[in-house]
Write an enzyme that holds these catalytic residues in place. Structure first.
Site, PDB file in Angstrom:
ATOM      1  N   GLY A  50      -5.971   0.970   8.637  1.00 32.90           N
ATOM      2  CA  GLY A  50      -5.091   0.389   9.650  1.00 32.90           C
ATOM      3  C   GLY A  50      -5.105  -1.110   9.603  1.00 32.90           C
ATOM      4  O   GLY A  50      -4.418  -1.780  10.353  1.00 32.90           O
ATOM      5  N   GLY A  59       3.857  -7.775   4.547  1.00 32.79           N
ATOM      6  CA  GLY A  59       3.874  -8.713   3.412  1.00 32.79           C
ATOM      7  C   GLY A  59       5.186  -8.634   2.660  1.00 32.79           C
ATOM      8  O   GLY A  59       5.831  -9.643   2.369  1.00 32.79           O
ATOM      9  N   GLY A  84       0.786  -8.498  -4.898  1.00 35.26           N
ATOM     10  CA  GLY A  84       0.926  -9.719  -5.690  1.00 35.26           C
ATOM     11  C   GLY A  84       2.190  -9.641  -6.527  1.00 35.26           C
ATOM     12  O   GLY A  84       3.099  -8.843  -6.280  1.00 35.26           O
ATOM     13  N   THR A 144       4.513   1.236   6.407  1.00 38.90           N
ATOM     14  CA  THR A 144       3.070   1.029   6.333  1.00 38.90           C
ATOM     15  C   THR A 144       2.374   2.030   7.237  1.00 38.90           C
ATOM     16  O   THR A 144       2.842   2.296   8.338  1.00 38.90           O
ATOM     17  CB  THR A 144       2.627  -0.403   6.713  1.00 38.90           C
ATOM     18  OG1 THR A 144       1.201  -0.480   6.627  1.00 38.90           O
ATOM     19  CG2 THR A 144       3.088  -0.814   8.103  1.00 38.90           C
ATOM     20  N   ILE A 145       1.277   2.570   6.751  1.00 40.28           N
ATOM     21  CA  ILE A 145       0.534   3.496   7.619  1.00 40.28           C
ATOM     22  C   ILE A 145      -0.083   2.717   8.777  1.00 40.28           C
ATOM     23  O   ILE A 145      -0.421   3.288   9.800  1.00 40.28           O
ATOM     24  CB  ILE A 145      -0.587   4.228   6.840  1.00 40.28           C
ATOM     25  CG1 ILE A 145      -1.626   3.242   6.298  1.00 40.28           C
ATOM     26  CG2 ILE A 145      -0.023   5.127   5.755  1.00 40.28           C
ATOM     27  CD1 ILE A 145      -2.904   3.902   5.818  1.00 40.28           C
ATOM     28  N   ASP A 146      -0.178   1.360   8.637  1.00 37.53           N
ATOM     29  CA  ASP A 146      -0.865   0.554   9.659  1.00 37.53           C
ATOM     30  C   ASP A 146      -0.065   0.458  10.950  1.00 37.53           C
ATOM     31  O   ASP A 146      -0.610   0.120  11.994  1.00 37.53           O
ATOM     32  CB  ASP A 146      -1.120  -0.875   9.155  1.00 37.53           C
ATOM     33  CG  ASP A 146      -1.919  -0.897   7.861  1.00 37.53           C
ATOM     34  OD1 ASP A 146      -1.865  -1.916   7.156  1.00 37.53           O
ATOM     35  OD2 ASP A 146      -2.561   0.122   7.552  1.00 37.53           O
ATOM     36  N   GLY A 185       0.819  -1.214   0.000  1.00 34.51           N
ATOM     37  CA  GLY A 185       0.000   0.000   0.000  1.00 34.51           C
ATOM     38  C   GLY A 185       0.850   1.261   0.000  1.00 34.51           C
ATOM     39  O   GLY A 185       1.952   1.288   0.538  1.00 34.51           O
ATOM     40  N   GLY A 222       5.735  -3.244   3.805  1.00 30.06           N
ATOM     41  CA  GLY A 222       5.139  -3.610   5.091  1.00 30.06           C
ATOM     42  C   GLY A 222       5.349  -5.076   5.426  1.00 30.06           C
ATOM     43  O   GLY A 222       6.284  -5.715   4.937  1.00 30.06           O
TER      44      GLY A 222
END
Ligand SMILES: Nc1ncnc2c1ncn2[C@@H]1O[C@H](COP(=O)(O)OP(=O)(O)OP(=O)(O)O)[C@@H](O)[C@H]1O
Ligand SMILES: O=P(O)(O)OC[C@H]1O[C@](O)(CO)[C@@H](O)[C@@H]1O
Ligand SMILES: [Mg+2]
Length: 507
Positions: free
Chosen positions: A284, A211, A185, A238-240, A120, A209
């Site tokens: 998130g 992944g 992917g 990652t923003i998460d 992302g 992130g």
């Protein structure tokens, strides 16, 4: 790779009792990341060594360089009576301190680097690319640096790789998104390593992130299996903020600021209408950090719902009673719901368990808890508050989903500075001949965390200890849905991530 740091047996150590002389004990064990040139003693003999070009620059003090055993303690809370850890098993890992080494393992003149951004989009991605390029070219004198387009799949078309230099990246730090492009992917370990070998790349900088990190670990493993000398460095993104152990991921703080803006608008709308109820859903994924930090930052939130804490709507202690009371008391209320919260409630309503829909990376797609919650609250509060006010008002729901607004923006200053730390230290780590490491801030110190320590783990909100979550419950006055879990030993168990997170082991 667990090299206990021995303290001379005559060292006086205060302890809770008994004699003061422990003999040889290990103060901590340093988690050493893998070495590109092999990680056993024989290989160490063949590790090439070059003087760091930085050390040739007159103005660089030798104190800027880091020694092999400099480390960062991962645990910050220890039992006050125990100043050293005797039981090796209890010993918390310490991570290698990041920073430039006096001796480097690659010859800058023949080094060729590749940079890829995956997953992302996130504020700061371009700043990291910029600073990796700046450090490689300006501090180490590397000529050949390439940007791999569109994430992992970009390795399959080297003809599209973009040569990067100071001019190309000059303004990157002001741009949101990813100039190189990202994707989900398209991962293929063999194709990626084939491409790295064919293009004579000896340093790969992977920005992504959880992944992406799993993919990078596989790349490093394949490189090692083939006996290739390629450093694989991960800059967590990652923003998460769901990468464990590190204090935060870059882009997270910028996303929180954007989420807070949406919450403040929801509050304005709620205040402007009788019985106004602002409902804001924020990104998130499976962690609630953006919701938690934005709720705390805005101070206008009456209820913050996160994936880490199950909640219920109806009955005593449910959110409907809580919000009804707030609406009657203040004539307005604001709810922040993390997109990963309440998925169990939605699933319970579905007749049969549907096939889990995933994205191209295998991430389970979330049901829209925001709309679901707004609809439920509209009916339930409508009934509950009917004719409860002078004008017989009903609840007025203002639903806001900022969605990509929280991550498509340029990075804020704090994230830009953090990206600089991470990027330069990723380059220092690669030149130190290290591989399969994640560069990150642990207890505010940049260090190299072995990728294997982070794979298949997630950073989630710590709801068991004195952490940020406690402030949310205090500030909103919301029902505390946690049951008292008395098996938590508050002294020894710690919150490693400064953002109020703990490590969740994924099955
Ligand atoms: N277990 C895995 N093994 C190899 N590659 C993976 C794995 N999981 C994900 N990837 C690849 O890593 C890349 C990014 O993964 P993903 O889309 O989950 O985003 P992410 O890195 O978690 O970032 P974010 O959470 O910010 O979106 C994708 O190309 C995906 O195919
Ligand atoms: O970019 P996509 O595929 O729409 O995925 C959105 C997801 O990506 C993230 O922004 C980062 O993982 C999540 O917060 C969000 O749920
Ligand atoms: Mg992810």
């Amino acid at each position: 790779f667990l090299t206990p740091v021995q303290i001379p047996s005559k060292t006086k150590l205060s302890t809770r009792g008994g004699d003061d002389d422990f003999g040889d004990v290990s103060l901590w064990r340093i988690e050493k990341v893998d070495k590109v040139f092999g990680d056993n003693a024989d290989d160490d003999d063949v590790v090439p060594s070059y003087p760091n070009p930085l050390s040739q620059k007159a103005r660089i003090p030798s104190s800027w360089f880091v020694d092999e055993d400099d480390a960062v303690a991962a645990k910050v809370n220890v039992d006050v009576h125990q100043t050293c850890i005797i039981d090796e098993e209890a010993a918390a890992p310490a991570f290698m301190l990041a920073g430039p080494r006096m001796e480097i393992a690659f010859d800058p003149e023949v080094s060729r680097a590749a940079i890829v951004t995956c997953g992302g989009l996130c504020p700061g991605l371009n700043t990291v690319v910029r600073e990796v390029v700046m450090c490689l070219r300006r501090q180490y004198g590397v000529e050949n640096v390439y940007g791999v387009p569109e994430g992992y799949r970009g390795f399959q078309s080297p003809e599209d790789w973009r040569p990067l230099d100071e001019t190309v990246v000059a303004n990157f730090h002001n741009l949101g998104g990813s100039v190189l492009g990202s994707s989900r992917g398209g991962y293929d370990t063999k194709a990626i390593v084939d491409s790295l070998a064919a293009q004579n790349i000896n340093m790969l900088f992977v920005i992504g992130g959880d992944g992406t990190l799993r993919g990078a670990a596989k790349i490093a493993e394949e490189v090692k299996k083939r006996g290739l000398q390629i450093s694989v460095a991960v800059i967590p993104k990652t923003i998460d903020n769901d990468i464990p152990l590190v204090d935060r991921t870059f882009g997270f703080e910028t996303a929180v600021e954007a989420a807070r803006d949406a919450i403040n608008v929801a509050n304005v709308e709620a205040e402007g209408f009788p019985l106004g109820l602002g409902v804001v859903k924020v990104m998130g994924r499976n962690s609630g950090f953006i919701a938690m930090h934005a709720a705390l930052g805005s101070r206008v939130v009456d209820l913050c719902l996160v994936p880490e804490v199950d909640f219920y709507l109806d009955g005593p202690g449910g959110i409907v009673d809580h919000l009804a009371a707030r609406l009657l008391e203040n004539n307005k209320a604001v709810v922040v719901v993390a997109e990963g919260a309440g998925q169990d409630l939605i699933a319970a309503e579905q007749e049969e368990e549907g096939e889990q829909v995933t994205d191209l990376s295998g991430n389970v797609m979330l049901e829209d808890i925001g709309r679901w919650l707004a609809d439920k609250l509209k009916t339930r509060l409508g009934d509950k508050l009917q004719n409860q006010t002078k004008h017989g008002d009903s609840v007025s729901i203002k639903y806001i989903d900022p969605s990509y607004m929280v991550r498509g923006v340029p990075p804020n200053t704090a994230d830009n500075v953090y990206c600089t730390h991470l990027a330069h230290n990723a380059v220092h780590g690669a030149f130190a001949g290290l591989t399969s490491f994640v560069v990150g801030s642990v207890n505010t110190r940049e260090c190299f965390v072995p990728t294997r320590v982070l794979v298949n783990k997630r950073n989630v909100i710590d709801t068991e200890h004195q952490s940020l979550w406690e402030y949310v419950v205090f500030d909103t006055g919301q029902p505390c849905f946690q049951t008292e879990s008395d098996d938590v030993d508050r002294r020894k168990d710690i919150t490693i991530s400064a953002s109020g997170g703990v490590v969740l082991e994924l099955e």
